[in-house]
Scaffold this motif. Structure first.
Motif, PDB file in Angstrom:
ATOM      1  N   UNK A  76     -35.544  -8.363  12.647  1.00 47.55           N
ATOM      2  CA  UNK A  76     -35.132  -9.100  11.457  1.00 47.55           C
ATOM      3  C   UNK A  76     -36.337  -9.550  10.628  1.00 47.55           C
ATOM      4  N   UNK A  77     -36.090  -9.754   9.336  1.00 44.59           N
ATOM      5  CA  UNK A  77     -37.217 -10.023   8.439  1.00 44.59           C
ATOM      6  C   UNK A  77     -37.106 -11.394   7.766  1.00 44.59           C
ATOM      7  N   UNK A  78     -38.253 -11.930   7.326  1.00 35.36           N
ATOM      8  CA  UNK A  78     -38.277 -13.196   6.589  1.00 35.36           C
ATOM      9  C   UNK A  78     -37.954 -12.935   5.118  1.00 35.36           C
ATOM     10  N   UNK A  79     -37.220 -13.900   4.540  1.00 32.71           N
ATOM     11  CA  UNK A  79     -36.799 -13.749   3.142  1.00 32.71           C
ATOM     12  C   UNK A  79     -37.362 -14.929   2.329  1.00 32.71           C
ATOM     13  N   UNK A  80     -38.016 -14.627   1.219  1.00 36.39           N
ATOM     14  CA  UNK A  80     -38.735 -15.673   0.470  1.00 36.39           C
ATOM     15  C   UNK A  80     -38.058 -15.954  -0.875  1.00 36.39           C
ATOM     16  N   UNK A  81     -37.897 -17.249  -1.182  1.00 28.45           N
ATOM     17  CA  UNK A  81     -37.480 -17.660  -2.536  1.00 28.45           C
ATOM     18  C   UNK A  81     -38.488 -18.658  -3.087  1.00 28.45           C
ATOM     19  N   UNK A  82     -38.816 -18.473  -4.360  1.00 25.73           N
ATOM     20  CA  UNK A  82     -39.734 -19.391  -5.040  1.00 25.73           C
ATOM     21  C   UNK A  82     -38.892 -20.264  -5.965  1.00 25.73           C
ATOM     22  N   UNK A  83     -38.995 -21.571  -5.784  1.00 29.26           N
ATOM     23  CA  UNK A  83     -38.236 -22.504  -6.620  1.00 29.26           C
ATOM     24  C   UNK A  83     -39.195 -23.009  -7.691  1.00 29.26           C
ATOM     25  N   UNK A  84     -39.109 -22.421  -8.886  1.00 30.75           N
ATOM     26  CA  UNK A  84     -40.029 -22.785  -9.970  1.00 30.75           C
ATOM     27  C   UNK A  84     -40.620 -21.519 -10.566  1.00 30.75           C
ATOM     28  N   UNK A  85     -40.840 -21.517 -11.867  1.00 35.34           N
ATOM     29  CA  UNK A  85     -41.304 -20.295 -12.536  1.00 35.34           C
ATOM     30  C   UNK A  85     -42.160 -20.631 -13.751  1.00 35.34           C
ATOM     31  N   UNK A  86     -42.972 -21.687 -13.632  1.00 38.81           N
ATOM     32  CA  UNK A  86     -43.926 -22.011 -14.699  1.00 38.81           C
ATOM     33  C   UNK A  86     -45.166 -21.141 -14.528  1.00 38.81           C
ATOM     34  N   UNK A 124     -35.373 -19.742 -11.914  1.00 37.57           N
ATOM     35  CA  UNK A 124     -35.887 -20.028 -13.258  1.00 37.57           C
ATOM     36  C   UNK A 124     -35.049 -21.147 -13.880  1.00 37.57           C
ATOM     37  N   UNK A 125     -35.710 -22.195 -14.339  1.00 42.91           N
ATOM     38  CA  UNK A 125     -35.038 -23.213 -15.146  1.00 42.91           C
ATOM     39  C   UNK A 125     -34.766 -22.547 -16.493  1.00 42.91           C
ATOM     40  N   UNK A 160     -33.705 -15.608 -11.060  1.00 43.69           N
ATOM     41  CA  UNK A 160     -32.306 -16.030 -10.911  1.00 43.69           C
ATOM     42  C   UNK A 160     -32.175 -17.457 -11.473  1.00 43.69           C
ATOM     43  N   UNK A 161     -31.293 -17.675 -12.457  1.00 40.95           N
ATOM     44  CA  UNK A 161     -31.166 -19.023 -13.024  1.00 40.95           C
ATOM     45  C   UNK A 161     -30.256 -19.934 -12.192  1.00 40.95           C
ATOM     46  N   UNK A 162     -29.588 -19.363 -11.174  1.00 40.40           N
ATOM     47  CA  UNK A 162     -28.645 -20.136 -10.355  1.00 40.40           C
ATOM     48  C   UNK A 162     -29.377 -20.626  -9.098  1.00 40.40           C
TER      49      UNK A 162
END
Ligand SMILES: NC(=O)c1ccc[n+]([C@@H]2O[C@H](COP(=O)([O-])OP(=O)(O)OC[C@H]3O[C@@H](n4cnc5c(N)ncnc54)[C@H](O)[C@@H]3O)[C@@H](O)[C@H]2O)c1
Length: 371
Positions: free
Chosen positions: A12-22, A50-51, A87-89
């Protein structure tokens, strides 16, 4: 932290999300996306929340990022990597991730955490790239602590001499990952961010690393005042020395666990130097002093930064509230004076007033001995 197992996927693999897009969030996504393609233990795809904003031409920022693979507003001209998906959600962006990277201006984090309660994976790990703190009645709350407490996750930090636009064009720099107890998790973060032009090392002092990143923005405002007053390099060096001394003094008073050695990592003296030489806090403070304090920082931010946020002025206010609450104002003349100049109670020239007999002025920078 267990990797995400999607049906028959082995291992199984790690999944990354970045919260912020400045500006920095976009550069972080570029660094991470180049690594998830290379490292087999990570999913290729990197989500970036993305905000949502409407661009002048009428297109949504998220659509523009996914169409061009560039953050046309906050990091124009730089390809993020075809595996970055904007992703804006917010809830949708974090749902499947077990490695969460938080990188928004600090004033938005309390609201973001509230929206994420109960919405993230129970085995998720977090890292904060955010410089700043929240001030509560009971005292200061670092952003990594806010994330840990509100979301029930372990949270490391990444700080360093990292002006985003320079890393975006792959100029060499270093960074420090601060961690609490688990070295394996810190190493996973080091692996995710490291590239030949971005050298990351781990340091077991999460509070020290985060306070360095946060407090240096206040010193950068002071350095900007000195530049705006045309005081020259010796004065700026003095401001940086006194600032570093106050950063160390306050960090150790707030957390006795903070290590002296942390101040010699990239997150310490190196970040202080780069922020006092370049960087948006210094630039806006220089303009503020050149205008004799007559134009507000809100005005200058709107005019000079086009949507990017200043952190130093709000951090100076937060630091001032902590110092006042604890009865420590006199011990930290530089931090105190920066806030008083930002709020118009003192003129910008107060930053360089020297008095042997009045240790409340910043340029004395010596008589108080910290523990
Ligand atoms: N830019 C740098 O060089 C740099 C380097 C190191 C660390 N940092 C730190 O990274 C953090 C993020 O800074 P940045 O440079 O990526 O951002 P930025 O200042 O470039 O951009 C502001 C961001 O805030 C978003 N935003 C505006 N209103 C919002 C709201 N109500 N809710 C949520 N988001 C909103 C905007 O969409 C944009 O993404 C800060 O703590 C900063 O100190 C920045």
């Amino acid at each position: 932290m267990a990797p995400v197992n999607n049906n028959d996927e082995h291992p199984p693999k790690f999944k990354v999300t970045i919260v912020g897009s400045g500006n920095w969030g976009s550069v972080a996504s570029k660094l991470i996306a180049s690594n998830t393609l290379k490292l087999s233990s990570f999913h290729d795809e990197v989500k970036m929340w993305v905000f949502e904003e409407m661009l002048p031409g009428g297109e949504k920022l998220t659509d523009a990022i996914n169409r061009t693979n560039e953050n046309v507003k906050y990091l124009p001209g730089i390809k993020l990597g075809h595996n970055v998906v904007a992703d804006p959600d917010l809830e949708n962006a974090v749902r499947d991730a077990n490695m969460l990277v938080f990188v928004t201006p600090h004033q938005f984090m309390e609201g973001i955490c509230k929206r994420l309660v109960g919405k993230i994976r129970s085995d998720a790990q977090a890292i904060s790239l955010i410089k700043g703190m929240e001030v509560k009645k009971e005292g200061p709350c670092m952003i990594s602590t806010l994330i840990s407490q509100q979301l029930g996750v372990n949270c490391c930090v990444l700080m360093g001499a990292n002006i985003a636009n320079e890393i975006a064009v792959e100029k060499f720099s270093e960074a420090t990952v601060g961690y609490r107890g688990n070295r394996d998790i810190a190493e996973k973060w080091v692996q995710l961010f490291s590239t030949p032009y971005f050298a990351v090392s781990a340091c077991q002092d999460v509070e020290g690393v985060e306070l360095c990143g946060t407090l240096k923005n206040v010193v950068a405002i002071a350095a900007g005042f000195v530049d705006g007053l045309d005081m020259g390099n010796n004065t700026k060096a003095a401001i940086m020395r006194i600032g570093l001394r106050e950063m160390k003094g306050l960090s150790k008073l707030l957390f006795s666990s903070v290590k002296d050695s942390t101040f010699f990592e990239s997150c310490g003296v190196a970040d202080l130097i780069t922020t006092c030489l370049g960087g948006r806090n210094r630039r806006c403070a220089e303009a503020f002093a050149k205008n004799g304090g007559k134009r507000s920082f809100d005005d200058l931010e709107a005019e000079m930064l086009q949507g990017q946020k200043l952190q130093g002025v709000s951090t100076a206010k937060e630091v001032y509230e902590v110092l006042k609450h604890k009865g420590w104002l006199e011990m930290f003349p530089l931090f105190t004076t920066v806030h008083e100049i930002c709020t118009g109670r003192l003129p910008p020239t107060a930053i360089v007033e020297y008095s042997e007999h009045a240790p409340k002025y910043p340029m004395t920078g010596g008589p108080t001995s910290f523990p």
